[in-house]
Motif scaffolding. Structure first.
Motif, short mmCIF file in Angstrom:
data_model
loop_
_atom_site.label_atom_id
_atom_site.label_comp_id
_atom_site.label_asym_id
_atom_site.label_seq_id
_atom_site.Cartn_x
_atom_site.Cartn_y
_atom_site.Cartn_z
N LEU A 21 -141.63 43.36 8.07
CA LEU A 21 -141.93 44.52 7.21
C LEU A 21 -141.20 44.42 5.88
N ARG A 22 -139.94 43.96 5.90
CA ARG A 22 -139.20 43.77 4.64
C ARG A 22 -139.89 42.71 3.78
N GLN A 23 -140.33 41.64 4.42
CA GLN A 23 -141.03 40.57 3.68
C GLN A 23 -142.36 41.09 3.12
N LEU A 24 -143.09 41.87 3.89
CA LEU A 24 -144.35 42.46 3.44
C LEU A 24 -144.09 43.36 2.23
N GLN A 25 -143.05 44.18 2.30
CA GLN A 25 -142.71 45.07 1.20
C GLN A 25 -142.41 44.28 -0.08
N ARG A 26 -141.65 43.22 0.04
CA ARG A 26 -141.32 42.40 -1.14
C ARG A 26 -142.56 41.73 -1.73
N SER A 27 -143.51 41.38 -0.88
CA SER A 27 -144.68 40.64 -1.36
C SER A 27 -145.74 41.54 -2.01
N LEU A 28 -145.62 42.85 -1.81
CA LEU A 28 -146.65 43.76 -2.35
C LEU A 28 -146.27 44.27 -3.72
#
Length: 136
Positions: A129-136
């Motif tokens: 989820l942290r990685q998804l947040q950074r990628s958006l």
């Protein structure tokens, strides 16, 4: 057909929030007010625009929630020391105490989720989820 990622995330969010409702009711707080307090617990002295982004609230709603929290003595507002045109917010001492209790309940809920999912899976999910947040 599988549910969309957005729908799955929202459903999981609602179920976790539902578990927080009893302690929020104990302190007469809304979920939105808790998000404001949680963001301030993480990073005190935030300008309102940053606080709105961190608490995931529109600016207009944020002002209303902060006003209520200030009235209750949970949050304080001050003029930014370097820019007198900006207002910064932080938890008042009683707000910090309330935030500690709510954070403890969040940790209890996370622990129950870790027991059900397994700690490794929960940590992997949080990392994703942290990685998804950074990628958006």
């Amino acid at each position: 057909m599988t549910a969309s990622l957005l729908l799955l995330l929202k459903q999981a969010e609602r179920r976790i929030e539902h578990r927080l409702l009893p302690i929020l009711a104990e302190f007469d707080l809304s979920l939105e007010q808790w998000r404001v307090m949680s963001a301030l617990a993480d990073e005190p002295g935030l300008p309102m625009s940053t606080l709105a982004a961190n608490a995931v609230l529109p600016n207009a709603s944020l002002t209303r929630h902060v006003d209520k929290l200030v009235e209750r003595g949970l949050v304080v507002r001050r003029i930014h020391p370097d820019d007198r045109r900006r207002v910064v917010t932080a938890l008042a001492p009683v707000g910090a105490t309330v935030a500690e209790r709510l954070r403890a309940e969040e940790k209890r809920i996370e622990s129950a989720i870790a027991t059900e999912l397994g700690d490794d899976r929960l940590q992997h999910l949080a990392g994703g989820l942290r990685q998804l947040q950074r990628s958006l």
